[in-house]
Design a protein around this motif. Structure first.
Motif, PDB file in Angstrom:
ATOM      1  N   MET A  44       0.835  -1.197   0.000  1.00  0.00           N
ATOM      2  CA  MET A  44       0.000   0.000   0.000  1.00  0.00           C
ATOM      3  C   MET A  44       0.873   1.252   0.000  1.00  0.00           C
ATOM      4  N   ASP A  45       1.946   1.216   0.770  1.00  0.00           N
ATOM      5  CA  ASP A  45       2.875   2.345   0.785  1.00  0.00           C
ATOM      6  C   ASP A  45       3.523   2.551  -0.579  1.00  0.00           C
ATOM      7  N   GLU A  85      -7.096  -7.035  14.805  1.00  0.00           N
ATOM      8  CA  GLU A  85      -6.444  -5.942  15.529  1.00  0.00           C
ATOM      9  C   GLU A  85      -5.139  -5.540  14.848  1.00  0.00           C
ATOM     10  N   LEU A  86      -4.377  -6.526  14.397  1.00  0.00           N
ATOM     11  CA  LEU A  86      -3.128  -6.237  13.679  1.00  0.00           C
ATOM     12  C   LEU A  86      -3.420  -5.495  12.388  1.00  0.00           C
ATOM     13  N   TYR A  87      -4.450  -5.928  11.678  1.00  0.00           N
ATOM     14  CA  TYR A  87      -4.848  -5.254  10.438  1.00  0.00           C
ATOM     15  C   TYR A  87      -5.222  -3.800  10.723  1.00  0.00           C
ATOM     16  N   ASP A  88      -6.023  -3.589  11.753  1.00  0.00           N
ATOM     17  CA  ASP A  88      -6.412  -2.221  12.118  1.00  0.00           C
ATOM     18  C   ASP A  88      -5.196  -1.381  12.451  1.00  0.00           C
ATOM     19  N   GLN A  89      -4.261  -1.972  13.184  1.00  0.00           N
ATOM     20  CA  GLN A  89      -3.076  -1.234  13.595  1.00  0.00           C
ATOM     21  C   GLN A  89      -2.192  -0.885  12.404  1.00  0.00           C
ATOM     22  N   ALA A  97      -3.278   8.101   8.819  1.00  0.00           N
ATOM     23  CA  ALA A  97      -2.104   8.970   8.751  1.00  0.00           C
ATOM     24  C   ALA A  97      -1.998   9.627   7.386  1.00  0.00           C
ATOM     25  N   VAL A  98      -2.297   8.868   6.327  1.00  0.00           N
ATOM     26  CA  VAL A  98      -2.262   9.427   4.977  1.00  0.00           C
ATOM     27  C   VAL A  98      -3.335  10.496   4.831  1.00  0.00           C
ATOM     28  N   GLY A 103      -4.765  16.139   4.631  1.00  0.00           N
ATOM     29  CA  GLY A 103      -5.485  17.267   5.215  1.00  0.00           C
ATOM     30  C   GLY A 103      -4.539  18.377   5.635  1.00  0.00           C
ATOM     31  N   ALA A 104      -3.376  18.010   6.178  1.00  0.00           N
ATOM     32  CA  ALA A 104      -2.379  19.006   6.577  1.00  0.00           C
ATOM     33  C   ALA A 104      -1.834  19.714   5.352  1.00  0.00           C
ATOM     34  N   THR A 105      -1.644  18.995   4.251  1.00  0.00           N
ATOM     35  CA  THR A 105      -1.161  19.603   3.014  1.00  0.00           C
ATOM     36  C   THR A 105      -2.200  20.570   2.478  1.00  0.00           C
TER      37      THR A 105
END
Length: 122
Positions: A44-45, A85-89, A97-98, A103-105
């Motif tokens: 995904m990254d 839970e691992l998937y969510d994390q 975060a993306v 949004g910050a940009t």
């Protein structure tokens, strides 16, 4: 992880009841799912859509088998919970975060254009 997935595919093609398998199998499935989840995050990254699609399908297969086992044993239920839970994390927090970075940009662009309009007005 791929070898475990191959075994899962072979097992799911039969009418064998997974309840009769040793609990070590479900642990192996969990580890395969955790590995696929980590690879999914990396792809995904890298924005590799084809591999993300493949890994998502593979993860769904592992989750299906653990859910099937979890219908009858607490071990399977616990492992599917841990995998989710691992998937969510790893994956969902990455998406947040993306989104926040985007949004910050956007917010930065708004402030940048506002300050440039103020400076041209003077």
């Amino acid at each position: 992880a791929r070898e475990i997935l191959d075994l899962i595919y072979k097992l799911s093609a039969t009418s064998f009841d997974v309840i009769y398998l040793d609990h070590a199998c479900s642990f192996g499935w969990f580890l395969a799912g955790a590995t696929v989840t980590r690879f999914l995050r990396v792809k995904m990254d890298a924005q590799d859509r084809e591999e993300v699609s493949t890994l998502t399908q593979e993860l769904a297969t592992v989750k299906y088998m653990l859910t099937k086992l979890g219908e009858r044993t607490p071990m399977g239920l616990r492992q599917i919970t841990l995998l989710e839970e691992l998937y969510d994390q790893l994956v969902m927090e990455r998406d947040q975060a993306v989104s926040e970075a985007h949004g910050a940009t956007t917010q930065y662009s708004r402030h940048g254009s506002a300050s440039s309009s103020l400076s041209t007005g003077n």
